[in-house]
Design a protein around this motif. Structure first.
Motif, PDB file in Angstrom:
ATOM      1  N   SER A 519       1.009  -1.382  -0.006  1.00  0.00           N
ATOM      2  CA  SER A 519       0.043   0.120   0.048  1.00  0.00           C
ATOM      3  C   SER A 519       0.889   1.268   0.096  1.00  0.00           C
ATOM      4  CB  SER A 519      -0.987  -0.079   1.264  1.00  0.00           C
ATOM      5  OG  SER A 519      -0.111   0.026   2.381  1.00  0.00           O
ATOM      6  N   ASP A 520       2.050   1.160   0.375  1.00  0.00           N
ATOM      7  CA  ASP A 520       2.873   2.483   0.231  1.00  0.00           C
ATOM      8  C   ASP A 520       3.533   2.653  -1.233  1.00  0.00           C
ATOM      9  OD1 ASP A 520       2.936   3.071   2.918  1.00  0.00           O
ATOM     10  OD2 ASP A 520       4.809   2.051   3.529  1.00  0.00           O
ATOM     11  N   ARG A 521       3.344   1.479  -2.026  1.00  0.00           N
ATOM     12  CA  ARG A 521       3.791   1.571  -3.526  1.00  0.00           C
ATOM     13  C   ARG A 521       2.759   1.828  -4.488  1.00  0.00           C
ATOM     14  NH1 ARG A 521       7.067   3.617  -4.307  1.00  0.00           N
ATOM     15  NH2 ARG A 521       8.115   2.473  -5.693  1.00  0.00           N
ATOM     16  N   TRP A 522       1.468   1.545  -4.098  1.00  0.00           N
ATOM     17  CA  TRP A 522       0.321   1.400  -4.993  1.00  0.00           C
ATOM     18  C   TRP A 522      -0.867   1.566  -4.095  1.00  0.00           C
ATOM     19  CZ3 TRP A 522      -3.711  -1.654  -5.705  1.00  0.00           C
ATOM     20  CH2 TRP A 522      -4.598  -1.815  -7.114  1.00  0.00           C
ATOM     21  N   SER A 523      -2.051   2.346  -4.886  1.00  0.00           N
ATOM     22  CA  SER A 523      -3.388   2.144  -4.281  1.00  0.00           C
ATOM     23  C   SER A 523      -4.067   1.962  -5.421  1.00  0.00           C
ATOM     24  CB  SER A 523      -3.395   3.604  -3.433  1.00  0.00           C
ATOM     25  OG  SER A 523      -3.286   4.730  -4.360  1.00  0.00           O
ATOM     26  N   ALA A 524      -5.429   1.541  -5.323  1.00  0.00           N
ATOM     27  CA  ALA A 524      -6.342   1.094  -6.439  1.00  0.00           C
ATOM     28  C   ALA A 524      -6.796   2.478  -7.086  1.00  0.00           C
ATOM     29  CB  ALA A 524      -7.293   0.272  -5.692  1.00  0.00           C
ATOM     30  N   PRO A 525      -6.451   2.665  -8.231  1.00  0.00           N
ATOM     31  CA  PRO A 525      -7.218   3.751  -9.312  1.00  0.00           C
ATOM     32  C   PRO A 525      -8.454   3.560  -9.484  1.00  0.00           C
ATOM     33  CG  PRO A 525      -5.527   2.343 -10.558  1.00  0.00           C
ATOM     34  CD  PRO A 525      -5.645   1.637  -9.218  1.00  0.00           C
ATOM     35  N   ILE A 526      -9.182   4.376 -10.152  1.00  0.00           N
ATOM     36  CA  ILE A 526     -10.471   4.208 -10.601  1.00  0.00           C
ATOM     37  C   ILE A 526     -10.672   3.208 -11.637  1.00  0.00           C
ATOM     38  CG2 ILE A 526     -10.373   6.134 -12.267  1.00  0.00           C
ATOM     39  CD1 ILE A 526     -13.575   5.319 -10.008  1.00  0.00           C
ATOM     40  N   ALA A 527      -9.433   2.957 -12.207  1.00  0.00           N
ATOM     41  CA  ALA A 527      -9.735   1.877 -13.308  1.00  0.00           C
ATOM     42  C   ALA A 527      -9.929   0.520 -12.642  1.00  0.00           C
ATOM     43  CB  ALA A 527      -8.383   1.738 -14.192  1.00  0.00           C
ATOM     44  N   VAL A 528      -9.515   0.162 -11.583  1.00  0.00           N
ATOM     45  CA  VAL A 528      -9.772  -1.004 -10.998  1.00  0.00           C
ATOM     46  C   VAL A 528     -11.268  -1.314 -10.781  1.00  0.00           C
ATOM     47  CG1 VAL A 528      -9.890  -2.392  -8.827  1.00  0.00           C
ATOM     48  CG2 VAL A 528      -7.724  -1.172  -9.627  1.00  0.00           C
ATOM     49  N   PHE A 529     -11.918  -0.254 -10.469  1.00  0.00           N
ATOM     50  CA  PHE A 529     -13.520  -0.233 -10.087  1.00  0.00           C
ATOM     51  C   PHE A 529     -14.348  -0.352 -11.532  1.00  0.00           C
ATOM     52  CE2 PHE A 529     -11.198   1.660  -6.617  1.00  0.00           C
ATOM     53  CZ  PHE A 529     -11.610   0.920  -5.724  1.00  0.00           C
ATOM     54  N   ASP A 530     -13.735   0.389 -12.573  1.00  0.00           N
ATOM     55  CA  ASP A 530     -14.233   0.352 -13.645  1.00  0.00           C
ATOM     56  C   ASP A 530     -14.350  -0.986 -14.484  1.00  0.00           C
ATOM     57  OD1 ASP A 530     -14.726   3.467 -13.904  1.00  0.00           O
ATOM     58  OD2 ASP A 530     -12.970   3.689 -14.743  1.00  0.00           O
ATOM     59  N   ARG A 531     -13.459  -1.513 -14.148  1.00  0.00           N
ATOM     60  CA  ARG A 531     -13.467  -3.016 -14.487  1.00  0.00           C
ATOM     61  C   ARG A 531     -13.982  -4.226 -13.974  1.00  0.00           C
ATOM     62  NH1 ARG A 531      -7.115  -3.793 -16.190  1.00  0.00           N
ATOM     63  NH2 ARG A 531      -7.709  -5.740 -16.785  1.00  0.00           N
ATOM     64  N   MET A 532     -14.603  -3.883 -12.691  1.00  0.00           N
ATOM     65  CA  MET A 532     -15.562  -4.828 -11.902  1.00  0.00           C
ATOM     66  C   MET A 532     -17.074  -4.778 -12.521  1.00  0.00           C
ATOM     67  SD  MET A 532     -13.734  -3.995  -8.141  1.00  0.00           S
ATOM     68  CE  MET A 532     -14.630  -5.254  -7.234  1.00  0.00           C
ATOM     69  N   LYS A 533     -17.659  -5.704 -12.292  1.00  0.00           N
ATOM     70  CA  LYS A 533     -19.108  -5.838 -12.315  1.00  0.00           C
ATOM     71  C   LYS A 533     -19.705  -5.000 -11.220  1.00  0.00           C
ATOM     72  CE  LYS A 533     -19.136 -10.156 -14.878  1.00  0.00           C
ATOM     73  NZ  LYS A 533     -19.571 -11.521 -15.129  1.00  0.00           N
ATOM     74  N   ARG A 534     -21.022  -4.590 -11.744  1.00  0.00           N
ATOM     75  CA  ARG A 534     -21.737  -3.914 -10.926  1.00  0.00           C
ATOM     76  C   ARG A 534     -22.047  -4.623  -9.369  1.00  0.00           C
ATOM     77  NH1 ARG A 534     -25.343   0.334 -11.305  1.00  0.00           N
ATOM     78  NH2 ARG A 534     -27.006   0.637  -9.568  1.00  0.00           N
ATOM     79  N   ALA A 535     -22.342  -5.729  -9.613  1.00  0.00           N
ATOM     80  CA  ALA A 535     -22.876  -6.570  -8.595  1.00  0.00           C
ATOM     81  C   ALA A 535     -21.528  -6.889  -7.573  1.00  0.00           C
ATOM     82  CB  ALA A 535     -23.321  -7.933  -8.796  1.00  0.00           C
ATOM     83  N   ASP A 543     -18.859  -5.532   2.184  1.00  0.00           N
ATOM     84  CA  ASP A 543     -17.811  -6.107   2.825  1.00  0.00           C
ATOM     85  C   ASP A 543     -17.068  -5.319   3.538  1.00  0.00           C
ATOM     86  OD1 ASP A 543     -18.843  -8.474   2.208  1.00  0.00           O
ATOM     87  OD2 ASP A 543     -17.500  -8.992   0.687  1.00  0.00           O
ATOM     88  N   GLU A 544     -16.380  -4.329   2.928  1.00  0.00           N
ATOM     89  CA  GLU A 544     -15.427  -3.217   3.308  1.00  0.00           C
ATOM     90  C   GLU A 544     -15.791  -2.204   4.422  1.00  0.00           C
ATOM     91  OE1 GLU A 544     -12.280  -3.945   3.238  1.00  0.00           O
ATOM     92  OE2 GLU A 544     -12.272  -5.671   1.777  1.00  0.00           O
ATOM     93  N   VAL A 545     -17.288  -1.743   4.076  1.00  0.00           N
ATOM     94  CA  VAL A 545     -17.765  -0.429   4.664  1.00  0.00           C
ATOM     95  C   VAL A 545     -18.968  -0.757   5.547  1.00  0.00           C
ATOM     96  CG1 VAL A 545     -18.397   1.965   4.181  1.00  0.00           C
ATOM     97  CG2 VAL A 545     -16.647   0.909   2.835  1.00  0.00           C
ATOM     98  N   GLY A 568     -14.527   6.203  -3.620  1.00  0.00           N
ATOM     99  CA  GLY A 568     -14.368   7.450  -2.633  1.00  0.00           C
ATOM    100  C   GLY A 568     -14.624   6.928  -1.178  1.00  0.00           C
ATOM    101  N   ARG A 569     -15.411   5.644  -1.068  1.00  0.00           N
ATOM    102  CA  ARG A 569     -15.777   5.391   0.042  1.00  0.00           C
ATOM    103  C   ARG A 569     -15.074   4.457   1.051  1.00  0.00           C
ATOM    104  NH1 ARG A 569     -21.733   6.004   1.017  1.00  0.00           N
ATOM    105  NH2 ARG A 569     -22.416   7.297  -0.632  1.00  0.00           N
ATOM    106  N   LEU A 570     -13.989   3.634   0.298  1.00  0.00           N
ATOM    107  CA  LEU A 570     -13.269   2.599   0.690  1.00  0.00           C
ATOM    108  C   LEU A 570     -12.274   3.402   1.690  1.00  0.00           C
ATOM    109  CD1 LEU A 570     -12.724   0.391  -2.326  1.00  0.00           C
ATOM    110  CD2 LEU A 570     -14.100  -0.256  -0.268  1.00  0.00           C
ATOM    111  N   PRO A 571     -11.649   2.597   2.754  1.00  0.00           N
ATOM    112  CA  PRO A 571     -10.784   2.964   3.681  1.00  0.00           C
ATOM    113  C   PRO A 571      -9.423   3.478   3.210  1.00  0.00           C
ATOM    114  CG  PRO A 571     -11.169   0.851   4.234  1.00  0.00           C
ATOM    115  CD  PRO A 571     -11.895   1.139   3.190  1.00  0.00           C
ATOM    116  N   GLY A 572      -8.695   4.057   4.046  1.00  0.00           N
ATOM    117  CA  GLY A 572      -7.347   4.657   3.349  1.00  0.00           C
ATOM    118  C   GLY A 572      -6.544   3.313   3.486  1.00  0.00           C
ATOM    119  N   LYS A 573      -5.612   3.262   2.604  1.00  0.00           N
ATOM    120  CA  LYS A 573      -4.555   2.021   2.323  1.00  0.00           C
ATOM    121  C   LYS A 573      -5.311   0.881   1.943  1.00  0.00           C
ATOM    122  CE  LYS A 573      -0.438   2.350   3.952  1.00  0.00           C
ATOM    123  NZ  LYS A 573       0.630   2.438   4.910  1.00  0.00           N
ATOM    124  N   TRP A 574      -6.491   0.836   1.627  1.00  0.00           N
ATOM    125  CA  TRP A 574      -7.329  -0.210   1.298  1.00  0.00           C
ATOM    126  C   TRP A 574      -6.551  -1.069   0.335  1.00  0.00           C
ATOM    127  CZ3 TRP A 574      -9.686  -1.542  -3.491  1.00  0.00           C
ATOM    128  CH2 TRP A 574     -10.409  -2.744  -3.393  1.00  0.00           C
TER     129      TRP A 574
END
Length: 611
Positions: A519-535, A543-545, A568-574
């Protein structure tokens, strides 16, 4: 004074540069160079086999940013004016003092005003000393919503994001997408091209623009891409044409006798499990042997007369190498037990890997039908060479320094200079692990590929005379070279459709031993979530929030808006589960559950990438 083309890996920023404070807007400079090229060469002096840039430091830094974005490589050539070191301070001061850059928003407005009174792009460029390509691209940006140009002027919108917004000519849509994407260029492109396929993809390049157009395919142009890039509006046409073309190539291999042929869009995930099958080598014919002897004599004569670096030697050496390569080919017996894996590379070419599909038949080496029998029986010949190998191995084992040098030489030859393993004295199958990912997956990280770092760190390591250079290295440099080369072969990739194995468990052990914090070297960009299915996004948020947050976001209609909200809702360093150290450890209780950690990974999305 001379202007020559020099590899980026040979350039360094000079300590004599008059601009000591790190300049700002390097990202914008990289955008500009990407848009219309480098309009002014760098200026440097040569020292210690490197070239030290003392004028053009911002352009040099921008080029390094472009390497990180994978728009260029460290092996690309750039024009550099070479001066003496004595001239460096004076010229650097003059170069930095005289420059004042115009803001892109000002250029857009100014050029648009001139166009509106009747001037063409070429006339504007000629009158005010700009490159015509730069003027043309600024004029294209003038088609943006005027509110967005105002936002650009306040540096609240990047030039790269502004370019992405030109994929739509609807002002209202441009503004909506800008707000929903938080001004991220990759998100803008994703939102405006969700149902499309880039014309720079391997599959599209493989079939070609003409074949796609012949089937009625249309393209949304990307005004700021290199060449005539854009987005294919009917990806299903690309998929059908590519599969048909792949099948045709596979049939050609089957027709010449290969036992097993597979043709897929992506490199098979299990290819690393298949053993290599190397071509057989025949003896040269009388004509080939005579020509090689003639070439050897010519090369030797030129070397004695003009030196080994004579330009006349290279074409002769290339001709000899062509003859040698022609001696190597796959025979019918090898094809009868061999397999061919074919897949589409990123550049649109077809990559192939030859492997052993089943045990090879025993082939006895004998003399020709009318030729003499070999002097030694095959079994005796093999035993003698084994004994010779044992003796050499014993000598190497008693000399650790020599052993390290041999290892480094073999690794460097294969990973840095592209040599084949079967041509190395050390039988080591070295292959750099491919870790390329789309640019949008790395926008939150400054991690550089190890091979890129190594190319810079050891740029002075020569191809010719490499072994002698390694022998002369300081111990610390040798260990750095060793560590980097070994790192290039560490692989923790779980390919689409695959599941974790012992290799991945071992990778986790290496990761833990490194004590790195992902988590010091990478954090999830919006592209990660764009490639996931809605469900999957709703489940992740639950699960996380928590339930409340998940239920709230479940009412969001547009998938792109949902992705932004989840991000935007996931915790820091997730971190996503596959990114966490220990994700692929073997379960202690039941070996059959070795793949359970991946049960939630959606591999269908990857398989449907072209759909």
């Amino acid at each position: 004074m001379a202007i020559i083309d020099i590899k980026l890996s040979q350039l360094r920023l000079s300590p004599l540069n008059a601009r000591r404070v790190k300049p700002s807007a390097i990202e914008s400079m990289a955008d500009d160079i990407t848009a219309h090229g480098m309009l002014q060469n760098l200026v440097a002096y040569e020292e210690d086999e490197l070239f030290w840039v003392f004028a053009g430091g911002r352009r040099y830094r921008a080029l390094k940013v472009m390497v990180k974005r994978k728009r260029i490589t460290n092996n690309d050539l750039f024009p550099v004016e070479v001066r003496t070191k004595e001239e460096a301070i004076e010229l650097s001061l003059a170069e930095n003092s005289a420059r004042e850059n115009m803001h892109p928003a000002d250029s857009i407005r100014a050029f648009a005003s001139l166009r509106d009174v009747g001037l063409s792009a070429s006339e504007i460029a000629g009158r005010f000393g700009y490159a015509e390509s730069y003027v043309s691209k600024m004029l294209r940006l003038s088609a943006l919503n005027p509110k967005l140009i105002d936002i650009l002027a306040k540096d609240q919108l990047t030039l790269e994001a502004a370019k992405a917004l030109t994929l739509s000519d609807d002002h209202a849509e441009q503004l909506r997408v800008f707000k929903a994407s938080n001004g991220q260029a990759h998100s803008i492109r994703s939102m405006l091209t969700q149902e499309k396929l880039t014309t720079q993809s391997g599959a599209f390049l493989f079939i070609g623009r003409d074949a796609y157009a012949d089937q009625g395919g249309t393209i949304t142009p990307d005004l700021f891409s290199q060449g005539d890039g854009g987005y294919a509006d009917q990806p299903e046409i690309v998929q059908e044409l590519a599969q048909a073309k792949l099948d045709g190539i596979a049939d050609e291999y089957r027709a010449i006798g290969w036992l097993e042929v597979t043709a897929t869009f992506d490199q098979p995930y299990d290819l690393y499990n298949k053993g290599y099958l190397y071509p057989a080598e025949r003896e040269p014919s009388e004509m080939e042997a005579a020509r090689m002897a003639e070439l050897d004599a010519q090369i030797e004569a030129i070397a004695e007369e003009e030196g080994e670096d004579s330009d006349r030697i290279e074409p002769l050496a290339e001709e000899r190498e062509t003859i040698v390569e022609g001696l190597r080919s796959y025979n019918a017996d090898q094809k009868a037990v061999g397999g061919v894996a074919l897949w589409i590379s990123r550049d649109g070419s077809v990559s192939e890997r030859i492997y052993r599909a089943k045990a090879e038949k025993s082939v006895k080496a004998t003399g020709g039908a009318n030729g003499p029998a070999p002097l030694y029986p095959n079994s005796l010949f093999a035993d003698m060479t084994r004994i010779k190998t044992q003796i050499v191995q014993e000598a190497v084992a008693a000399n650790p320094s020599l052993a390290l040098d041999i290892l480094l030489d073999s690794l460097s030859g294969q990973l840095l200079h592209g040599a084949y393993s079967f041509r190395q004295a050390l039988e080591l199958k070295a292959e750099a692990v491919k870790t390329d990912v789309p640019d949008e997956m790395m926008v939150t990280s400054d991690v550089r590929p190890v091979e890129e770092v190594m190319a810079t760190r050891f740029a002075a390591l020569p191809t010719e005379g490499r072994f002698e250079a390694i022998r002369a290295m300081a111990p610390d440099d040798k260990m750095s070279l060793l560590a980097g080369l070994v790192a290039m072969m560490v692989d923790g990739t779980v390919f689409s459709g695959g599941c974790p194995s012992d290799r991945h468990h071992q990778f986790e052990q290496i990761a833990k031993a490194s004590q790195v914090d992902i988590s010091d070297r990478w954090s999830a960009p919006i592209a990660v979530f764009d490639r996931m299915k809605r469900a999957s996004l709703i489940t992740l948020l639950r699960d996380e929030v928590g339930e409340a947050s998940a239920d709230n976001c479940a009412t969001i209609k547009k998938k792109s808006d949902l992705a932004v909200n989840v991000s935007g809702r996931l915790p820091g360093k997730w971190l996503p589960e596959p990114m966490r150290i220990g994700a692929f450890d073997k379960p202690e209780s039941d070996e059959d559950e070795a793949g359970d950690d991946l049960e939630n990974i959606d591999t269908d999305e990857d398989a449907d990438e072209l759909a």
